[in-house]
Design an enzyme around this catalytic site. Structure first.
Site, PDB file in Angstrom:
ATOM      1  N   HIS A  44       0.790  -1.335   0.004  1.00 55.19           N
ATOM      2  CA  HIS A  44      -0.084  -0.042   0.051  1.00 55.19           C
ATOM      3  C   HIS A  44       0.827   1.212  -0.059  1.00 55.19           C
ATOM      4  CE1 HIS A  44       0.550  -0.471   4.582  1.00 55.19           C
ATOM      5  NE2 HIS A  44       0.362   0.870   4.544  1.00 55.19           N
ATOM      6  N   ASP A  56      -0.512  -7.520   0.206  1.00 61.67           N
ATOM      7  CA  ASP A  56       0.055  -5.985   0.714  1.00 61.67           C
ATOM      8  C   ASP A  56       1.653  -6.193   0.649  1.00 61.67           C
ATOM      9  OD1 ASP A  56       0.311  -3.541   1.600  1.00 61.67           O
ATOM     10  OD2 ASP A  56      -0.625  -3.833   3.579  1.00 61.67           O
ATOM     11  N   GLY A  68       3.594   5.767   9.332  1.00 56.59           N
ATOM     12  CA  GLY A  68       4.761   5.902   9.136  1.00 56.59           C
ATOM     13  C   GLY A  68       5.765   4.453   9.095  1.00 56.59           C
ATOM     14  N   SER A 104       4.559   1.625   8.190  1.00 54.40           N
ATOM     15  CA  SER A 104       4.164   0.661   7.096  1.00 54.40           C
ATOM     16  C   SER A 104       5.378   0.194   6.454  1.00 54.40           C
ATOM     17  CB  SER A 104       3.185   1.264   6.190  1.00 54.40           C
ATOM     18  OG  SER A 104       1.885   1.674   6.534  1.00 54.40           O
ATOM     19  N   SER A 122       1.657  -3.905   8.069  1.00 58.32           N
ATOM     20  CA  SER A 122       0.764  -3.521   7.204  1.00 58.32           C
ATOM     21  C   SER A 122      -0.219  -2.488   7.901  1.00 58.32           C
ATOM     22  CB  SER A 122      -0.293  -4.990   6.638  1.00 58.32           C
ATOM     23  OG  SER A 122      -1.332  -4.400   5.952  1.00 58.32           O
TER      24      SER A 122
END
Length: 366
Positions: free
Chosen positions: A218, A248, A323, A325, A340
């Site tokens: 993402h 993802d 942040g 991620s 995720s």
């Protein structure tokens, strides 16, 4: 999702959720890193026996050099290793010392400049470094040539000549070499470090793979991708394959400024990708919340984000925020997954082994 966008300096979370002599006896060799011999074989074009012989010869040559070099004082011209013979080569400025060096078991060479003279030349150039032209890319002692070599961009030799003359050093002690490009610093790609997408979004590195790294899909899908820069805002690379929603994961390739390493940014070594069991402890590295830990609560979870569902996720109690991620989830030294999303009490990761398989990448181990 755990992306952070920056607007006007304010971070906002987006979404919640050669001949070789005989090998010395093995007991004489310093214990080796297990990866050293294979790397020498690969990079120097040696067989295993040749690599081991070289290491033994280098160690023996070093001992001989140390036993005599200190006594030569200002008459020492430098020490180098001669791969073709497996011996130390010692330069001296006094011909009366040649036999003494040979008697110690090293090769002897008569040279013009002492090591101290060459080091002094470097010191003078260093003093004037700020006035050096941009085309001059560096300088240093070349022991084998018994000179100081100064490097300058191709076609700019006159600029280098002028700089050397202005510095006041002995011109005969300096060799000018033209090079194709300026050197640039290298940076490590480490799990948990920040990277930036374009000018407004930040995510975290998951795990280094050959030529790049893995992160959350993402981070690419929700930002439109674009050029990537590292934690220090130095140009880094671009996204490769990515998928979100449904899954993802994303791969990214990095440029020559960056070196993928098998390590998390707190020093934790990545030694494999064996999946941990439910109930096992797990820790996360991310660019917002740093190093946080929890336990694996459940597997094969379908998580429904506003953009669509992601299947096959692992649920944890580790804390993460915007942040983080793409950041690393690791259990012991075993890579687990890529951060995720989640909520205030739960964070989900996408399995790293699935990301590796889907992107056709090879994880870098530490």
């Amino acid at each position: 999702m755990k992306i952070t966008k920056s607007f006007g300096g304010v971070a906002v979370a987006v979404l919640a959720t050669g001949v070789l002599a005989a090998t010395p006896a093995a007991a004489e060799l310093t214990p080796l890193n297990p990866g050293m011999v294979p790397a020498l074989q690969r990079d120097l074009g040696l067989s295993e026996g040749q690599a081991l012989a070289r290491l033994g010869n280098e160690e023996a040559a070093g001992r001989i050099a140390r036993s005599i070099a200190g006594a030569l004082g200002d008459r020492l011209g430098g020490v180098s290793y001669h791969a073709a013979t497996g011996k130390a080569r010692i330069g001296v400025t006094d011909p009366a010392l040649l036999d003494r060096v040979r008697a110690a078991g090293a090769e002897a060479e008569l040279v013009r400049f002492s090591a101290r003279q060459l080091d002094s030349t470097v010191d003078v150039l260093n003093t004037n470094e700020r006035s050096a032209p941009d085309a001059v890319t560096g300088w240093g002692v070349d022991t084998a040539a018994n000179r100081v070599t100064l490097s300058v961009l191709r076609g700019q030799r006159q600029v280098a000549e002028a700089y050397v003359a202005k510095s006041g050093v002995d011109r005969s002690a300096v060799t000018i070499a033209e090079v194709a490009q300026k050197p640039t610093p290298f940076y490590d790609v480490r799990g948990g470090d920040a990277y930036y997408i374009g000018s407004s979004s930040r995510c975290s590195v998951g795990f280094s793979v050959r030529g790049g790294f893995l992160t959350a899909g993402h981070c690419a899908a929700l930002t439109g991708g674009g050029a990537l820069s590292g934690y220090n805002h130095v140009a880094m690379g671009r996204f490769g394959k990515y998928v979100f929603p449904g899954e993802d994961y994303a791969s990214a390739t990095v440029n020559n400024n960056w070196t993928p390493v098998g390590q998390i940014n707190n020093g934790t070594r990545v030694s494999g990708t064996t999946e941990a069991a439910v109930g096992a402890s797990v820790c996360k590295a991310g660019s917002t919340t740093g190093w946080t830990c929890g336990t694996i609560q459940a597997k094969n979870q379908t998580v429904r984000y506003p953009q669509g569902a992601v299947r096959g996720m692992t649920q944890t109690s580790a804390h993460a925020e915007g942040g983080d991620s793409g950041g690393s989830f690791i259990s012991g030294n075993q890579a687990q997954g890529l951060t995720s999303g989640g909520d205030s009490s739960t964070t989900y990761f996408y399995l790293v082994n699935k990301a590796i398989s889907a992107t056709g990448t090879t994880i870098v181990l530490g």
